[in-house]
Design an enzyme around this catalytic site. Sequence first.
Site, PDB file in Angstrom:
ATOM      1  N   THR A 148      47.230  36.496  36.578  1.00  0.00           N
ATOM      2  CA  THR A 148      46.678  35.147  36.353  1.00  0.00           C
ATOM      3  C   THR A 148      45.700  35.241  35.173  1.00  0.00           C
ATOM      4  O   THR A 148      46.134  35.202  34.034  1.00  0.00           O
ATOM      5  CB  THR A 148      46.002  34.576  37.607  1.00  0.00           C
ATOM      6  N   LYS A 170      47.169  42.492  41.178  1.00  0.00           N
ATOM      7  CA  LYS A 170      46.613  41.455  40.302  1.00  0.00           C
ATOM      8  C   LYS A 170      45.293  41.014  40.915  1.00  0.00           C
ATOM      9  O   LYS A 170      45.120  41.006  42.136  1.00  0.00           O
ATOM     10  CB  LYS A 170      47.583  40.286  40.160  1.00  0.00           C
ATOM     11  N   THR A 181      41.810  41.934  49.127  1.00  0.00           N
ATOM     12  CA  THR A 181      41.057  41.116  48.185  1.00  0.00           C
ATOM     13  C   THR A 181      41.847  40.738  46.949  1.00  0.00           C
ATOM     14  O   THR A 181      41.248  40.405  45.942  1.00  0.00           O
ATOM     15  CB  THR A 181      39.788  41.859  47.733  1.00  0.00           C
ATOM     16  N   SER A 385      41.039  23.411  34.055  1.00  0.00           N
ATOM     17  CA  SER A 385      41.465  22.615  32.903  1.00  0.00           C
ATOM     18  C   SER A 385      42.479  23.390  32.079  1.00  0.00           C
ATOM     19  O   SER A 385      42.800  24.527  32.364  1.00  0.00           O
ATOM     20  CB  SER A 385      40.272  22.231  32.047  1.00  0.00           C
TER      21      SER A 385
END
Lengths: 385, 385
Positions: A148, A170, A181, A385
């Site tokens: 990500t 990741k 986690t 955003s």
Amino acid sequence: MSVTAPAGFEAAGVAAGLKSTGKPDVAVVVNRGPRKVGAAVFTGNRAKANPIIWSQQAVADRVVEAVVLNSGGANCFTGSFGFQTTHQTAEKAAELLGVSAGDVLICSTGLIGTGDETFRARVLAGTEQAIAELSADGGDDAAHAIMTTDTVAKTAVISRDGWTIGGMAKGAGMLAPGLATMLVVITTDAVLEPLQADEALRRATGKTFDRLDSDGCMSTNDQVTLLANGASEVAPDLDDFAAALRELCQELAVKLQGDAEGASHDITIEVRQAVSEQDAVEVGRSVARNNLFKAAIFGNDPNWGRVLAAIGTTNAQFDPYDVDVWMNGVRVCTEGGPDRPREEVDLTPRATHVVIDLKSGEAAATVLTNDLTHDYVHENSAYAS
Amino acid sequence: MSVTAPAGFEAAGVAAGLKSTGKPDVAVVVNRGPRKVGAAVFTGNRAKANPIIWSQQAVADRVVEAVVLNSGGANCFTGSFGFQTTHQTAEKAAELLGVSAGDVLICSTGLIGTGDETFRARVLAGTEQAIAELSADGGDDAAHAIMTTDTVAKTAVISRDGWTIGGMAKGAGMLAPGLATMLVVITTDAVLEPLQADEALRRATGKTFDRLDSDGCMSTNDQVTLLANGASEVAPDLDDFAAALRELCQELAVKLQGDAEGASHDITIEVRQAVSEQDAVEVGRSVARNNLFKAAIFGNDPNWGRVLAAIGTTNAQFDPYDVDVWMNGVRVCTEGGPDRPREEVDLTPRATHVVIDLKSGEAAATVLTNDLTHDYVHENSAYAS
């Protein structure tokens, strides 16, 4: 090679349009056997994403055929529609692989509340495409597809006498312990009984991922899965396997720490001479979660007073006025007062080592964290955003 | 007028050279009687500064003649030399005022680990100078002398039927609850018995300062002191006095929130329909301490997923999939899924109102916090320099 380093695993990573950047966002890892042993640990957060709710049920029989992972959307708090998306993804993968849907785990990561019809269609199409592209060389592609805000793919491989463990991870934010986690898939061709796999995984994650606390924020989607197929035909001693698995998990945890959002320091907090390991972890975590301490490290300021102020909030057994604190090898605090001048401490390297000696017992623990930086604030104020 | 608004109190604030800026840094507040009732609550941090250790003993008999406060140095983790500084300051004040040193409270604020011979000499000289300048108009000077990174002096006055309460507060960072969370001195000319003063103070602070959690970092030096002298000759009903005191404490708490280091939003987190007030506070505090949520608010991003992820880590009784979340009047989440589009939420005003409806009971609580900003990181990475 990541998850395809051990014999008998295939993987793929494809771009399904979930990420606005067009980068890979759906990964599949398949166990080709002969054994189909699976174990997993999950976030301790009560707010669990749909894939967590699904996977917790699916892994209960300790049989796992495949894991489907997507980035670009957490499928968390998306209601019954979102749960159906997870269910349909497992069914699609199962149909194409010729296995039971109940043996397919699902992992998702991305923005909470995202999971509309477009998301569903793309996840299903991506799953189909990834399964069509499965290969014994696909580990790296899979590792890239789960990224990500990660800046690098995180993989690790450890080989021992005839057997191998491979892993991909990741995670770059919302890193705080609670069984697991982040998204991690670990594969091994060692011969393991289901309960052995489960025990080894819990032992390893309890000392590694559970002690990584980058920003104190526990995710809704964390999952660490271990797949074991026995393809090596070697059955290692459980302690040997567990030690190797812990080594691999620690390597991945350090890579997660090193890529934490906006961080400029990787901070190792070593707590010594605690009455219990639990006390040591509590003390280490209190420092890892103290924003003032974390901001000071960002500013290369050896502000040991903030270490003392943080540990003073714990219930651990020690005398706050008889604690030694070292920063990068310099003892800055001893017996409740200043020791060496703060000017002697060089905090410019990214690797930062804080030692807290509680002088109360024989237990120890190390917690990994990061500093609090302008870039952390920037990345996390602009995420949606 | 601050602490000198009620009859029978005098105060002063002087510059003693503790601050490198040359601004005022020593304050004294004196109760001229007739009664000398005192009550105080202190930080819950086990790492306590020398003034806290001293003041906890000094207030035990509920008689307080005066409070000496300094900024420019916390006198915390400064060893026995630091404790002697506190002791000598109380003795100096007592000698000049003609009272017992055991009836003088000391408060300090500033950098931990600071308290050398220069510090001691300047505190003692400042105390002497302030006592020489005591006046019934000195409340504002005192309020200025306790400022550290505060940008404005914080005072409040409430008058009722014949009696008055006045207060001053300092605090702009390291604001997290633990009985008290900053330096506050409150005076009143109401007639109060010692146990009444103590009870009223604990009731008020428990609902106000204890629910201000700007950055989750508990200080080593927090102290809230109430001095009552009965000069008005009016003995209010305890509930009336406690309500007025709570109102004054809330006004000061809101001023502290509004001046929090680097903050660009004042966030009110209102938790409704909890099973217990304790649950409501736990839920509110979990959001107040979530760095990802706080960074999102800085970015004017109504990222309600981070609210759900935060409250999911608590032990409070509620169903995470049946919670409503409002942001500035817009319900963005309901029944475990998205509700109104996030575009409808306007987070540009500084005042931010988050409502979390747990739909589980009849209790409620409100926690105050701030956003996590570049300026917070900047101020706290450069504090010691």
